[in-house]
Enzyme design. Structure first.
Site, PDB file in Angstrom:
ATOM      1  CB  CYS A   1      -5.348  -1.217  -1.599  1.00  0.00           C
ATOM      2  SG  CYS A   1      -6.625  -0.393  -0.656  1.00  0.00           S
TER       3      CYS A   1
ATOM      4  CB  CYS B   1      -8.833  -4.142  -3.739  1.00  0.00           C
ATOM      5  SG  CYS B   1      -7.708  -2.770  -3.415  1.00  0.00           S
TER       6      CYS B   1
ATOM      7  CG  ASN C   1      -0.413  -0.304   2.506  1.00  0.00           C
ATOM      8  OD1 ASN C   1       0.554  -1.031   2.620  1.00  0.00           O
ATOM      9  ND2 ASN C   1      -0.986   0.280   3.542  1.00  0.00           N
ATOM     10  CB  ILE C   2       1.478   3.769  -2.298  1.00  0.00           C
ATOM     11  CG1 ILE C   2       2.283   2.569  -2.810  1.00  0.00           C
ATOM     12  CG2 ILE C   2       2.274   5.065  -2.443  1.00  0.00           C
ATOM     13  CD1 ILE C   2       2.421   2.520  -4.332  1.00  0.00           C
ATOM     14  CD  GLU C   3      -1.345   4.665   4.785  1.00  0.00           C
ATOM     15  OE1 GLU C   3      -0.830   5.514   5.542  1.00  0.00           O
ATOM     16  OE2 GLU C   3      -2.007   3.689   5.194  1.00  0.00           O
TER      17      GLU C   3
ATOM     18  CB  CYS D   1     -11.044  -2.325   0.434  1.00  0.00           C
ATOM     19  SG  CYS D   1     -10.354  -1.606  -1.076  1.00  0.00           S
TER      20      CYS D   1
ATOM     21  CD  GLU E   1      -5.574  -5.785  -1.356  1.00  0.00           C
ATOM     22  OE1 GLU E   1      -5.048  -4.661  -1.250  1.00  0.00           O
ATOM     23  OE2 GLU E   1      -6.192  -6.345  -0.437  1.00  0.00           O
TER      24      GLU E   1
HETATM   25  N1  THU Z   1      -5.201  -1.528   2.660  1.00  0.00           N
HETATM   26  C1  THU Z   1      -4.674  -2.336   1.682  1.00  0.00           C
HETATM   27  O1  THU Z   1      -3.593  -2.048   1.161  1.00  0.00           O
HETATM   28  N2  THU Z   1      -5.372  -3.413   1.323  1.00  0.00           N
HETATM   29  C2  THU Z   1      -6.544  -3.826   1.882  1.00  0.00           C
HETATM   30  O2  THU Z   1      -7.100  -4.848   1.481  1.00  0.00           O
HETATM   31  C3  THU Z   1      -7.137  -3.042   2.973  1.00  0.00           C
HETATM   32  C4  THU Z   1      -6.478  -1.760   3.287  1.00  0.00           C
HETATM   33  C5  THU Z   1      -4.421  -0.363   3.093  1.00  0.00           C
HETATM   34  C6  THU Z   1      -4.973   0.973   2.707  1.00  0.00           C
HETATM   35  C7  THU Z   1      -4.389   1.863   3.782  1.00  0.00           C
HETATM   36  O3  THU Z   1      -3.091   2.267   3.405  1.00  0.00           O
HETATM   37  C8  THU Z   1      -4.270   0.979   4.991  1.00  0.00           C
HETATM   38  O4  THU Z   1      -4.353  -0.357   4.511  1.00  0.00           O
HETATM   39  C9  THU Z   1      -5.310   1.214   6.043  1.00  0.00           C
HETATM   40  O5  THU Z   1      -6.580   1.105   5.539  1.00  0.00           O
END
Ligand code: THU
Length: 134
Positions: free
Chosen positions: A56, A94, A45-47, A91, A58
Site C-alpha cells: 500500500c 497499514c 501503492n505497488i501491486e 487498511c 502508506e
Molecule cells: N491501497 C493503498 O495503497 N492504501 C490504502 O489505504 C488502501 C488500499 C491500495 C492497495 C491496492 O493496490 C489498491 O489500493 C486496491 O486495494
C-alpha cells in the site's frame, strides 16, 4: 497540521499517486508522511500479479522514511489521497505499521470531492499495545 502545510502535502500526495503501479485494481493511492524532524516522505501503492504481495501507499512511504532517517523516525502527520468521490482511511495492516512509528498522530484523507476524513491513529487503531522491545 497547519492549513498552509495541508495544501502542500495534499498536492504532493496527489502527485505521487500518479506513480502508482496499479494495473490490477486501477486504484491509485498517494500517501505523504511528515516526520517529527520536518521531513516529508511520499509513497504510492505497488501491486503484484500475486495480489497478496501488494504494498500500500502508506507502507511504501514508511519504507522511505525509515530508510532515510533510521529508527529514530517518528510520524508527525499522514495525508492520503485517492482519486475517488469519497476519501479512504488506511487498511488494517497499514494502521498497524504506521502506529509503530508515532504517537497519536493526525491522519487526513482527501479525494476528488470536498469530502475529507480527519482522524488520528489512536481512533483508527484503539487499545493497541505500547510495549516496545528496544
Ligand atoms: N491501497 C493503498 O495503497 N492504501 C490504502 O489505504 C488502501 C488500499 C491500495 C492497495 C491496492 O493496490 C489498491 O489500493 C486496491 O486495494
Amino acid at each position: 497540521m497547519a492549513e498552509k502545510d495541508i495544501r502542500e502535502l495534499v498536492k504532493q500526495a496527489q502527485e505521487v499517486s500518479k506513480n502508482a503501479y496499479a494495473p490490477y485494481s486501477k486504484f491509485r493511492v498517494g500517501c505523504v508522511l511528515q516526520s517529527e524532524s520536518g521531513q516529508v516522505y511520499s509513497g504510492c501503492n505497488i501491486e503484484n500479479i500475486s495480489y497478496g504481495l501488494t504494498i500500500c501507499a502508506e507502507r511504501a512511504a514508511v519504507s522511505k522514511a525509515i530508510s532515510a532517517e533510521g529508527s529514530k523516525f517518528r510520524v508527525e502527520s499522514v495525508v492520503i489521497y485517492t482519486p475517488t468521490e469519497m476519501p479512504i482511511t488506511p487498511c488494517g495492516a497499514c494502521r498497524q505499521v504506521l502506529k509503530e512509528f508515532g504517537d497519536n498522530f493526525e491522519i487526513l484523507s482527501v479525494c476528488n470531492s470536498s469530502e475529507i476524513i480527519r482522524t488520528s491513529i489512536d481512533k483508527l487503531l484503539p487499545n493497541s499495545p505500547e510495549i516496545k522491545f528496544e
